[in-house]
Design a protein around this motif. Structure first.
Motif, PDB file in Angstrom:
ATOM      1  N   ALA A   1     -30.586  27.302  11.426  1.00  0.00           N
ATOM      2  CA  ALA A   1     -31.513  28.446  11.128  1.00  0.00           C
ATOM      3  C   ALA A   1     -32.648  28.142  10.498  1.00  0.00           C
ATOM      4  CB  ALA A   1     -30.599  29.664  10.596  1.00  0.00           C
ATOM      5  N   GLY A   2     -33.669  27.890  11.153  1.00  0.00           N
ATOM      6  CA  GLY A   2     -34.888  27.199  10.612  1.00  0.00           C
ATOM      7  C   GLY A   2     -35.648  28.350   9.501  1.00  0.00           C
ATOM      8  N   ASN A   3     -35.533  29.593  10.016  1.00  0.00           N
ATOM      9  CA  ASN A   3     -36.033  30.756   9.316  1.00  0.00           C
ATOM     10  C   ASN A   3     -35.302  30.974   7.969  1.00  0.00           C
ATOM     11  OD1 ASN A   3     -33.606  31.670  10.776  1.00  0.00           O
ATOM     12  ND2 ASN A   3     -34.122  33.686  10.213  1.00  0.00           N
ATOM     13  N   ILE A   4     -33.972  30.267   7.903  1.00  0.00           N
ATOM     14  CA  ILE A   4     -33.190  30.478   6.649  1.00  0.00           C
ATOM     15  C   ILE A   4     -33.543  29.120   5.710  1.00  0.00           C
ATOM     16  CG2 ILE A   4     -30.993  30.265   5.569  1.00  0.00           C
ATOM     17  CD1 ILE A   4     -30.154  32.178   7.833  1.00  0.00           C
ATOM     18  N   ALA A   5     -33.384  27.912   6.159  1.00  0.00           N
ATOM     19  CA  ALA A   5     -33.640  26.890   5.696  1.00  0.00           C
ATOM     20  C   ALA A   5     -33.849  25.496   6.430  1.00  0.00           C
ATOM     21  CB  ALA A   5     -32.221  26.069   5.240  1.00  0.00           C
ATOM     22  N   THR A   6     -35.001  24.682   6.227  1.00  0.00           N
ATOM     23  CA  THR A   6     -35.342  23.740   6.998  1.00  0.00           C
ATOM     24  C   THR A   6     -35.193  22.398   6.308  1.00  0.00           C
ATOM     25  OG1 THR A   6     -37.685  23.476   5.536  1.00  0.00           O
ATOM     26  CG2 THR A   6     -37.573  25.082   7.628  1.00  0.00           C
ATOM     27  N   VAL A   7     -35.010  21.305   7.201  1.00  0.00           N
ATOM     28  CA  VAL A   7     -34.598  20.062   6.777  1.00  0.00           C
ATOM     29  C   VAL A   7     -35.425  18.887   7.116  1.00  0.00           C
ATOM     30  CG1 VAL A   7     -33.075  19.829   8.472  1.00  0.00           C
ATOM     31  CG2 VAL A   7     -32.585  18.515   6.526  1.00  0.00           C
TER      32      VAL A   7
END
Length: 778
Positions: free
Chosen positions: A187-193
Motif C-alpha cells: 500500500a504505497g499510499n500508506i507507506a513507501t519503501v
C-alpha cells in the motif's frame, strides 16, 4: 572462505591500503590505465577511491554481466551507491565516503543476483584502496529464506524506519541482503519503501513491506499511526568538547500519542556557527575552532536546539586500552583511546586518533583501533591525537583456537525482543579471548530468530533455534527459545484530562508488545485511582469524579503499568441572575410602564459547590417566557428583559450551559393590567362622555370603573394634545368621575387626553391610565 583464506585476504587488503597512493593502482593487479569501469558521483572532501581487481575472473560465472557495489558505515547506513557496473577486470569506485567500513559486492545476471561478496574496507581521504579478488559466493542456489526485521513496527506519519533483510543459506549461514533484495510496499499510499529498505510513513494505515530476491521473499508489517511529532529532544543538550574532537548528537521525536521515536538519521542537522563546528547528516559534530554554536535538528515544522561548546583545552595524555594484552594469531583486538585534556576533562578519541603498529609484520591496526594479528610476535600499538601519543603492548601468540563457548548457553526471550550473545575462544595455551565481533554468527531456524555479525539475536517468531558462533573450523553453540510476545509498555489515554465533579471520563489502555504489535486491553487491565476521594475508576476504565482535586489513573496489564493525570474541577450548583432582589415579580401594564427595580442589579453568576463564583456575560443567558400572551422579552442593553403583554401569571426561565450542564433560574411573573375600557373616545360638540377605567388582576378578576368606586383615591386630569389646547373642554362636576364635556363652539377634530391616577390598595401603589378623546363638530 576458510580461516586461512580469510587471513590471507586480510593481508592482501592491508598491503594495498598501506601501499597505494591516491589515483593509482596497487601491486599485484592491473594498473589504473587498464580498461574497466568507473563510478563518478558528486565530489566531497571526505572521500577516497576503491579499486576492485578481478585477476581471476574465472571464479565468477560467465553468466554474470553486471556488478553492483554498495558501501555501508559502521551503523549499517548506506554511504555509497548502490552503483552498478559492467563486469570488467578492473572497476574503480570514486568519491567513496570515508565513513564506509563495509563494501557489499553483488554479481548480477541482468536483474538477478547470482553471487555476493562482503569485505571490510578502510577509506582514507584522497587515498586509493585496491581490493584484489573480492569474495564471491553463489547465492542463487543457497538462499533458503529471507527474513525481514523488525517483523512488525509502528511509525508516525512522515517518519522513517530502516528494515533489514537477512538471507538464510542452506549451509546455516546468514547474510545481510538489505541492499540486494527488491523492496515493495503493498500500500504505497500508506507507506513507501526505498531500494535500501527505508520505510516512510505516508498516511495512517497498515502496509506489508516485502523483500524479494529471485524466488525467495520475506515480509514485515508496517503500521503508520496518526500520531504527529510535537517536539524533538536532543541529547546531550549542552556538551563541551575540546577543539579537534567530535560529538555525536541524537534526536528523539515525542509524538502526540506520547510515544517516542529515534529520528537522528531523519532530521536536518545544522550548526549556526560553522566556523566553530560542522555537523553531518547523522548528527556527528566535528569541532573546528574554540567557541560556542547552537546545533539545530529540524523535522518538518518542529525543531529543537542544543548548545555545543568547543574549549581551548589541549591534550595532555592519551590512555590506550587494553594494556599488555595477548591475542592468538589470526584474531583481532579492539583498542580504545581516551584523551585527557588540560581542563581535566576526558573524551573518547578512538575514532579520530591516528593508529599505528610498531611491528606491522606481526600486527596491523586500522583506523578506529581494530588490531589484527598476522604472525606471532610483540608490537606496540600507538594512538596519536593532538600531538600526544599513547601506547599499549600487544603480544601475538602461536596458540590456536581449540573451542568456543557461547553465552548465555540457554536463554528464553519474548518475541520481538533481542538477546546479546558472547563468544569466548579457548586457545591451545589455555588462555581465552573474546571473539564475539570476529566470529561468524548464524541461527539454525531463522523463522524463530536471526543473529547479526556482533552476536545480537533478534526474535522473529515463537520456537527454538540454535545460535552458532564460528571462527575458522571451530564453533560453539547456544540454545535460544522465543516465547509469545509480552507487554512492553501500557499507554493510558487520554493522558491529561480535566472533568467536572460528578461527571465521568472513559479511559483506554493500549498495550505495546515486545514484537511491536499493539492491542486494546481496556477491559482486561486492572484500573486504579491514586486518590479515591477525588475519582473512582471502574473495571472497564470509566472514571467517575467525586471531589475536586487531582488523581492519577493507572492501568496495569502483563506486569506493566501506564498512567494518566486527571484533574477534577468543582461542580457548578446554581445560576444566580437577580442576586438578592426579591424573586417574585409583579409587572404593571399601564401608563407608568414596568418597574425599573425588576432588572438585575448585578452580573449573572454561576455558584460552585466550593463557594467559587464565575461571573457571566448577560449575553450568554438564554431567556424564555412560558406564556407569551402574558409576558414577552426584549433586550435592555445586553440583558433579555420582560415586556408585559396581558394580565396573568407565568414564568420566565433564564438559563446558561456550562461544561455540558444547563443551569436555569425561573422567575415567577404576575402581570396586572390597568387600562381604559375604551382607549380612543369620540365626543360630539355640545355633549359629554364618561371615560371608564378597569383593573385586570393576574388571577383573572376584573375591577370595573375604578374611578367611581366608593371612597376611591382617584384623581382625574385633562391634558393637552398638541397642537390643540383645552379651550371649551371641562370636567363635569356632580356626574360620574371621568365625565368630560365639550362646548358647542369647540372646533371639529380637537383632541385631548383624560388621565386617571388611581391608588390600588391591593398593589399598594398608584396606577395610571390615559384615554385619548377627539371632538366632532359636524
Amino acid at each position: 572462505m576458510d580461516f586461512l583464506s580469510r587471513k590471507l585476504a586480510i593481508c592482501l587488503l592491508v598491503v594495498f591500503i598501506v601501499g597505494c597512493g591516491g589515483g593509482g593502482g596497487g601491486g599485484g593487479g592491473s594498473s589504473a590505465s587498464q580498461s574497466g569501469s568507473t563510478a563518478t558521483v558528486s565530489g566531497s572532501p571526505n572521500t577516497g577511491t576503491i579499486v576492485l581487481q578481478q585477476t581471476l575472473l574465472r571464479a565468477v560465472p560467465s553468466s554474470v554481466n553486471l556488478i553492483r557495489c554498495t558501501g555501508f558505515d559502521s551503523l549499517g547506513a548506506t554511504r555509497y551507491g548502490p552503483q552498478t557496473f559492467n563486469k570488467a577486470p578492473r572497476i574503480e569506485l570514486v568519491n567513496v565516503s570515508t565513513a564506509v567500513t563495509r563494501l557489499q559486492i553483488e554479481y548480477l545476471q541482468d536483474d538477478t543476483v547470482v553471487g555476493m561478496g562482503v569485505i571490510p574496507v578502510v577509506v582514507s581521504v584522497g587515498e586509493t584502496v585496491v581490493v584484489a579478488e573480492p569474495a564471491f559466493e553463489d547465492v542463487n542456489v543457497v538462499v533458503d529464506s529471507i527474513v525481514v526485521t523488525p517483523v512488525q513496527s509502528t511509525l508516525a506519519k512522515g517518519t522513517t524506519r530502516q528494515l533489514t533483510a537477512t538471507g538464510n543459506f542452506s549451509d546455516g549461514t546468514q547474510q545481510d541482503l538489505t541492499g540486494s533484495v527488491t523492496w515493495s510496499s503493498s500500500a504505497g499510499n500508506i507507506a513507501t519503501v526505498s531500494s535500501t529498505g527505508v520505510v516512510t510513513g505516508v498516511t495512517p494505515g497498515t502496509s506489508t513491506i516485502t523483500a524479494r530476491l529471485g524466488n525467495r521473499s520475506g515480509a514485515a508489517e508496517i503500521t503508520v499511526s496518526p500520531a504527529t511529532v510535537v517536539s524533538l529532544v536532543l541529547t546531550p543538550p549542552s556538551p563541551s568538547i575540546a577543539n579537534g574532537t567530535t560529538q555525536q548528537f541524537a534526536a528523539t521525536a515525542v509524538l502526540t500519542d506520547n510515544t517516542t521515536q529515534d529520528v537522528t538519521a531523519l532530521v536536518e542537522w545544522t550548526s549556526s556557527q560553522a566556523g566553530v563546528a560542522a555537523i553531518d547528516g547523522n548528527g556527528r559534530a566535528t569541532s573546528l575552532s574554540t567557541g560556542q554554536t547552537p546545533v539545530t535538528a529540524r523535522l518538518g515544522s518542529v525543531s529543537s536546539q542544543a548548545t555545543l561548546t568547543v574549549t581551548q583545552a589541549v591534550v595532555t595524555s592519551i590512555q590506550v586500552s587494553p594494556a599488555g594484552s595477548t591475542i592468538a594469531d589470526g584474531l583481532s583486538r579492539q583498542f580504545e583511546a581516551i584523551a585527557t585534556f588540560s581542563d581535566l576533562s576526558t573524551q573518547d578519541v578512538t575514532a579520530v586518533a591516528t593508529w599505528s603498529s610498531s611491528q606491522t609484520n606481526a600486527v596491523i591496526i586500522a583506523p578506529g583501533g581494530l588490531a589484527t594479528a598476522l604472525d606471532p610476535g610483540t608490537t606496540v600499538v600507538s594512538a596519536t591525537f593532538g600531538g600526544v601519543t599513547g601506547q599499549a603492548d600487544l603480544t601475538v601468540t602461536s596458540a590456536t583456537i581449540s573451542s568456543i563457548s557461547v553465552t548465555p548457553q540457554i536463554r528464553s526471550i519474548a518475541n520481538g525482543t533481542t538477546q546479546q550473545f558472547t563468544a569466548v575462544a579457548t586457545l591451545t595455551d589455555n588462555s581465552t579471548q573474546d571473539v564475539t565481533s570476529q566470529a561468524d554468527w548464524s541461527s539454525s531456524t531463522s523463522a524463530v530468530a536471526t543473529v547479526d555479525g556482533n552476536g545480537l539475536a533478534t526474535s522473529v517468531g515463537q520456537g527454538q533455534t540454535a545460535i552458532t558462533a564460528s571462527v575458522g573450523s571451530v564453533s560453539g553453540q547456544a540454545n535460544l527459545t522465543v516465547t509469545a510476545a509480552v507487554a512492553a509498555t501500557i499507554t493510558v489515554e487520554p493522558t491529561t484530562s480535566s472533568i467536572v465533579n460528578g461527571t465521568t471520563l472513559q479511559y483506554r489502555a493500549t498495550a505495546t508488545f515486545t514484537d511491536s504489535s499493539t492491542q486494546d486491553v481496556t477491559d482486561r487491565a486492572s484500573w486504579l485511582s491514586s486518590q479515591l476521594a477525588t475519582a473512582t475508576v471502574a473495571p472497564d476504565g470509566l472514571a467517575t469524579a467525586t471531589e475536586a482535586g487531582v488523581t492519577t489513573i493507572s492501568a496495569s496489564f502483563g506486569g506493566q503499568i501506564g498512567s494518566a493525570s486527571l484533574t477534577v474541577t468543582p461542580r457548578a450548583t446554581r445560576l444566580e441572575v437577580f442576586g438578592n432582589v426579591t424573586f417574585e415579580r409583579l409587572l404593571i401594564k399601564d401608563g407608568s410602564g414596568v418597574e425599573a427595580t425588576f432588572y438585575p442589579s448585578r452580573i449573572p453568576k454561576l455558584i460552585f459547590e466550593n463557594g467559587d463564583i464565575l461571573e457571566l456575560n448577560p449575553e450568554e443567558l438564554v431567556a424564555v417566557s412560558r406564556d407569551t400572551s402574558v409576558v414577552q422579552l426584549y433586550p435592555v442593553g445586553n440583558f433579555p428583559a420582560p415586556d408585559p403583554v396581558g394580565a396573568g401569571q407565568t414564568f420566565i426561565d433564564y438559563s446558561v450551559t456550562y461544561q455540558g450542564t444547563t443551569f436555569t433560574e425561573s422567575l415567577p411573573v404576575s402581570v396586572t393590567v390597568f387600562r381604559a375600557r375604551t382607549p380612543f373616545v369620540q365626543i360630539l360638540a355640545g355633549n359629554s362622555v364618561t371615560c371608564l377605567f378597569d383593573i385586570l388582576r393576574p388571577n383573572g378578576d376584573v375591577v370595573a370603573d375604578v374611578a367611581n368606586i366608593q371612597n376611591a383615591d382617584v384623581e382625574i386630569t385633562l391634558l393637552e394634545r398638541s397642537p390643540h389646547n383645552l379651550s371649551g373642554i371641562t370636567l363635569v362636576s356632580g356626574a360620574a368621575l371621568g365625565t368630560v364635556e365639550a362646548s358647542g363652539s369647540v372646533e371639529n377634530g380637537k383632541g385631548f387626553f383624560l388621565k386617571i391616577r388611581y391608588f390600588d390598595p391591593v398593589l399598594d401603589r398608584n396606577l395610571e391610565a390615559v384615554t385619548s378623546v377627539t371632538v366632532l363638530n359636524l
